[in-house]
Design an enzyme around this catalytic site. Structure first.
Site, mmCIF file in Angstrom:
data_model
loop_
_atom_site.group_PDB
_atom_site.id
_atom_site.type_symbol
_atom_site.label_atom_id
_atom_site.label_comp_id
_atom_site.label_asym_id
_atom_site.label_seq_id
_atom_site.Cartn_x
_atom_site.Cartn_y
_atom_site.Cartn_z
ATOM 1 N N TYR A 88 0.888 -1.111 0.055
ATOM 2 C CA TYR A 88 0.016 0.024 -0.002
ATOM 3 C C TYR A 88 0.825 1.118 -0.186
ATOM 4 O O TYR A 88 1.857 1.359 0.756
ATOM 5 C CB TYR A 88 -0.983 0.052 1.241
ATOM 6 C CG TYR A 88 -2.414 0.149 0.830
ATOM 7 C CD1 TYR A 88 -2.766 1.141 -0.011
ATOM 8 C CD2 TYR A 88 -3.137 -1.407 1.223
ATOM 9 C CE1 TYR A 88 -4.299 0.904 -0.230
ATOM 10 C CE2 TYR A 88 -4.367 -1.183 0.653
ATOM 11 C CZ TYR A 88 -5.010 -0.067 -0.035
ATOM 12 O OH TYR A 88 -6.304 -0.059 -0.583
ATOM 13 N N GLU B 75 -0.471 4.949 -0.470
ATOM 14 C CA GLU B 75 -1.378 5.966 -0.814
ATOM 15 C C GLU B 75 -0.502 7.465 -0.616
ATOM 16 O O GLU B 75 0.271 7.233 0.481
ATOM 17 C CB GLU B 75 -2.526 6.029 0.266
ATOM 18 C CG GLU B 75 -3.728 5.233 -0.038
ATOM 19 C CD GLU B 75 -4.894 5.276 0.711
ATOM 20 O OE1 GLU B 75 -4.715 5.618 1.715
ATOM 21 O OE2 GLU B 75 -5.814 4.602 0.344
ATOM 22 N N ASP C 292 -6.041 13.861 -25.347
ATOM 23 C CA ASP C 292 -6.108 12.378 -24.699
ATOM 24 C C ASP C 292 -5.404 11.403 -25.990
ATOM 25 O O ASP C 292 -5.916 11.309 -27.000
ATOM 26 C CB ASP C 292 -7.450 11.768 -24.535
ATOM 27 C CG ASP C 292 -7.593 10.354 -24.348
ATOM 28 O OD1 ASP C 292 -6.508 9.724 -24.363
ATOM 29 O OD2 ASP C 292 -8.808 10.209 -24.006
ATOM 30 N N THR D 257 -3.105 6.427 -22.204
ATOM 31 C CA THR D 257 -2.979 4.895 -21.608
ATOM 32 C C THR D 257 -1.613 4.501 -21.983
ATOM 33 O O THR D 257 -0.973 5.159 -22.741
ATOM 34 C CB THR D 257 -3.920 4.105 -22.309
ATOM 35 O OG1 THR D 257 -3.533 4.263 -23.810
ATOM 36 C CG2 THR D 257 -5.426 4.242 -22.042
ATOM 37 N N LYS E 219 -1.273 0.809 -25.224
ATOM 38 C CA LYS E 219 -1.756 0.814 -26.543
ATOM 39 C C LYS E 219 -0.295 0.800 -27.316
ATOM 40 O O LYS E 219 0.408 0.083 -27.232
ATOM 41 C CB LYS E 219 -2.596 1.790 -27.003
ATOM 42 C CG LYS E 219 -4.022 1.605 -26.235
ATOM 43 C CD LYS E 219 -5.192 2.660 -26.467
ATOM 44 C CE LYS E 219 -6.567 2.023 -25.501
ATOM 45 N NZ LYS E 219 -7.443 3.208 -25.560
ATOM 46 N N ARG F 94 -1.276 -2.207 -18.838
ATOM 47 C CA ARG F 94 -2.617 -1.783 -18.693
ATOM 48 C C ARG F 94 -2.645 -0.687 -17.483
ATOM 49 O O ARG F 94 -2.550 -0.733 -16.400
ATOM 50 C CB ARG F 94 -3.612 -2.720 -18.645
ATOM 51 C CG ARG F 94 -4.935 -2.300 -18.677
ATOM 52 C CD ARG F 94 -5.896 -3.677 -18.888
ATOM 53 N NE ARG F 94 -5.578 -4.377 -20.070
ATOM 54 C CZ ARG F 94 -5.983 -3.870 -21.371
ATOM 55 N NH1 ARG F 94 -6.964 -2.950 -21.516
ATOM 56 N NH2 ARG F 94 -5.587 -4.431 -22.430
#
Ligand SMILES: *Cc1c(COP(=O)(O)O)cnc(C)c1O
Length: 410
Positions: free
Chosen positions: A46, A48, A192, A218, A221, A227
């Site tokens: 974790y 954060e 984008d 992203t 691609k 991903r």
């Protein structure tokens, strides 16, 4: 005891991926280093917060990894500030909208049937739920974005933000022109570049980083990473807002295993081989679109500047869904696509979108593009001839068996 059910299915999927001619424009094959980083013990952690400002202990190495990812992203895109935490393209876009706008604000985006993404204002997506979206399309006669028309819509709508970039547009996007249009009404420009970011890194598509106020992409691609997504800007004030907009506004703990895999992908993208790869993607997309046009297919804008193109199937009397399923049955993977002003709903649609990032990763070249065009055209011609189809399927498998999925690219 090992989970046989899931691991058997994973093995089947791996075999499918290696059998098919992968022409889905948004897919690619990552290196085994990217896979290993993503499958690493970092998934246990974790973290954060951001490097140096975490809400959990034990983040020394995690901080270093995230910093490496950030520095590499800055390097390959030539940009000042990067957030590498977005879990996906959709969540990156959500973070940008919510950090820079108020719910209910007006945004102008490309409409879905012309190639825009769901997160660019579709009524079934959070974007359409939370903001007042307006849209621009493509010129009916040319299939290109008509910037004078975009300016006219902007004059009327006066949006707070303009979103450029798309999921199914095969021509260069003029980011400079979009900035001029945005400035004319004081709107924020978001680019984008999810689909084309690999081309942008390689200098094969003009970069938006000096024109757009904020850029999202992203990483899975053309960029050929895991991903996920990143958000970039050259503006310090915008960056501060984006940082809060990702955590804690829209996400909790970052996926550190994915961030490590992003760092590995950015490393791979910094090699000269990556530039050659992106050049070859475009050479292949041009070759495949020309070969299909020569075989009587109707390609939107009659070709492509990038890694993909859309085939209009209306004159062929077959829907996008039918042709996608037919090609699927012969180990050729494409995604159906709407065409501008599509008479069919998106689930059926009247086109297919074809992209070359994945086949180019497998080292296929122009000769194979001719062969693939032959396969697609014969599968269409012999769609009712079971015997003929069986023999084409065999030829498809012979081709893919000659081009194994590479384990590494650098
Ligand atoms: C793929 C894509 C996205 C969304 O990515 P996900 O990771 O699937 O959420 C956003 N914008 C554009 C233009 C895309 O092509």
């Amino acid at each position: 005891m090992k989970d046989k059910v899931v691991f058997d299915l994973i093995a089947k999927e791996a075999k499918r991926e290696s059998n098919v001619i992968e022409l889905i424009a948004s897919e690619n094959y990552v290196s085994s280093d990217v896979l290993v980083a993503q499958g690493s013990p970092l998934t246990n952690k974790y973290a954060e917060g951001y490097p140096g400002r975490r809400y959990y202990g034990g983040c020394a190495f995690i901080d270093e990894i995230e910093n490496v990812a950030i520095e590499r992203a800055k390097g390959i895109f030539g940009v000042k500030f990067v957030n590498v935490q977005p879990h996906s393209g959709s969540s990156a876009n959500l973070s940008v909208y919510l950090s820079l706008l108020k719910v209910g604000d007006k945004i102008l985006g490309m409409d879905l049937s012309s190639g825009g993404h769901l997160t660019h204002g579709s009524s079934v997506n959070f974007s359409g739920h939370l903001f007042k979206f307006f849209s621009y399309g493509v010129d009916r006669s040319t299939g290109y974005i008509n910037y004078d028309d975009v300016q006219k819509i902007v004059n009327k709508v006066k949006p707070k933000m303009i979103v450029c970039g798309s999921s199914a547009y095969s021509r260069f996007i003029d980011f400079e022109r979009f900035r001029t249009i945005s400035d004319s009404v004081g709107a924020i420009l978001m680019a984008d570049i999810s689909h084309i970011s690999g081309l942008v890194v390689a200098g094969e598509h003009p970069s938006p980083v000096n024109f757009a106020h904020v850029v999202t992409t992203t990483t899975h691609k053309t960029l050929r990473g895991p991903r996920g997504a990143i958000i970039m800007t050259n503006d310090h004030d915008i960056f501060e807002k984006i940082q809060k907009g990702v955590f804690p506004l829209t996400q909790g703990g970052p996926l550190m295993h994915v961030i490590a895999a992003k760092a590995v992908a950015f490393y791979e993208a910094s090699f000269p081989q990556f530039k050659i790869y992106q050049k070859n993607i475009i050479i292949n997309a041009k070759a495949l679109s020309s070969a299909l046009i020569a075989r009587g297919f109707d390609v939107l804008t009659n070709g492509t500047d990038n890694h993909m193109f859309v085939v209009n199937l209306i004159k062929k009397g077959i829907t996008g869904k039918e042709f996608q399923d037919l090609l699927d049955s012969c180990f050729i993977a494409v995604s159906r696509s709407t065409i501008p002003n599509d008479p069919k709903p998106p689930y059926i649609s009247s086109g297919i979108r074809i992209g070359t990032p994945a086949v180019t990763s497998r080292n296929m070249s122009e000769r194979e593009m001719e062969q693939i065009a032959d396969f697609i055209s014969s599968i269409y011609l012999y769609r009712k001839d079971k015997q003929k189809l069986d023999s084409i399927c065999k030829d498809v498998l012979t081709l893919t068996s000659k081009f194994p999925i590479p384990k590494s690219y650098v």
